[in-house]
Design a protein around this motif. Structure first.
Motif, PDB file in Angstrom:
ATOM      1  N   PHE A  10      -1.203  -6.257  -8.736  1.00 31.92           N
ATOM      2  CA  PHE A  10      -0.948  -4.667  -9.254  1.00 31.92           C
ATOM      3  C   PHE A  10      -2.027  -3.830  -8.338  1.00 31.92           C
ATOM      4  O   PHE A  10      -1.413  -3.013  -7.733  1.00 31.92           O
ATOM      5  CB  PHE A  10      -1.676  -4.547 -10.396  1.00 31.92           C
ATOM      6  CG  PHE A  10      -1.721  -3.191 -11.135  1.00 31.92           C
ATOM      7  CD1 PHE A  10      -0.667  -2.545 -11.334  1.00 31.92           C
ATOM      8  CD2 PHE A  10      -3.044  -2.610 -11.139  1.00 31.92           C
ATOM      9  CE1 PHE A  10      -0.930  -1.232 -11.956  1.00 31.92           C
ATOM     10  CE2 PHE A  10      -3.033  -1.481 -11.480  1.00 31.92           C
ATOM     11  CZ  PHE A  10      -1.882  -0.582 -11.796  1.00 31.92           C
ATOM     12  N   GLN A  13      -0.069  -3.532  -4.818  1.00 33.48           N
ATOM     13  CA  GLN A  13       1.116  -2.670  -4.933  1.00 33.48           C
ATOM     14  C   GLN A  13       0.550  -1.302  -5.102  1.00 33.48           C
ATOM     15  O   GLN A  13       1.360  -0.326  -4.437  1.00 33.48           O
ATOM     16  CB  GLN A  13       1.922  -3.147  -6.138  1.00 33.48           C
ATOM     17  CG  GLN A  13       2.822  -4.330  -5.804  1.00 33.48           C
ATOM     18  CD  GLN A  13       3.322  -4.946  -6.988  1.00 33.48           C
ATOM     19  OE1 GLN A  13       3.283  -4.285  -8.118  1.00 33.48           O
ATOM     20  NE2 GLN A  13       4.319  -5.757  -6.674  1.00 33.48           N
ATOM     21  N   THR A  14      -0.363  -0.982  -5.736  1.00 37.59           N
ATOM     22  CA  THR A  14      -0.895   0.137  -5.890  1.00 37.59           C
ATOM     23  C   THR A  14      -1.561   1.031  -4.630  1.00 37.59           C
ATOM     24  O   THR A  14      -1.084   2.205  -4.360  1.00 37.59           O
ATOM     25  CB  THR A  14      -1.896   0.570  -7.128  1.00 37.59           C
ATOM     26  OG1 THR A  14      -1.405  -0.067  -8.252  1.00 37.59           O
ATOM     27  CG2 THR A  14      -2.651   1.730  -7.273  1.00 37.59           C
ATOM     28  N   GLU A  17       1.552   1.711  -2.429  1.00 39.96           N
ATOM     29  CA  GLU A  17       2.295   3.207  -2.835  1.00 39.96           C
ATOM     30  C   GLU A  17       1.521   4.510  -2.699  1.00 39.96           C
ATOM     31  O   GLU A  17       1.843   5.458  -2.155  1.00 39.96           O
ATOM     32  CB  GLU A  17       2.473   3.111  -4.708  1.00 39.96           C
ATOM     33  CG  GLU A  17       3.402   2.302  -4.813  1.00 39.96           C
ATOM     34  CD  GLU A  17       5.055   2.243  -4.255  1.00 39.96           C
ATOM     35  OE1 GLU A  17       5.226   3.683  -3.995  1.00 39.96           O
ATOM     36  OE2 GLU A  17       5.522   1.283  -4.096  1.00 39.96           O
TER      37      GLU A  17
END
Length: 63
Positions: A10, A13-14, A17
C-alpha cells in the motif's frame, strides 16, 4: 497474506501515485480558488434566501 506485506505494498503504491501528480501553477491555483469561492458564496446566498423566504412564509401561515 502477511499484514506487513499488504501495508508495504500500500505504501509503495501510494508513493508511486504521488510521483505521478502534477503541481498546479499559481495561475491555476488562483483560478480554482476564485471559482470555488464564487460557487460557495452563491450557495450561501441561495440558502440564506430560502431560509429567510420560507421563514417569512411560515410566520405568515402560522404567525
Amino acid at each position: 497474506m502477511n499484514v506487513f506485506l499488504m501495508v508495504g505494498r500500500f505504501v509503495r503504491q501510494t508513493a508511486d501515485e504521488l510521483r505521478k501528480t502534477v503541481t498546479p501553477t499559481g495561475r491555476d491555483l488562483a483560478g480554482w480558488t476564485a471559482g470555488v469561492s464564487v460557487f460557495v458564496l452563491t450557495l450561501m446566498l441561495m440558502v440564506t434566501g430560502m431560509d429567510l423566504g420560507l421563514g417569512g412564509l411560515v410566520l405568515l401561515v402560522f404567525g
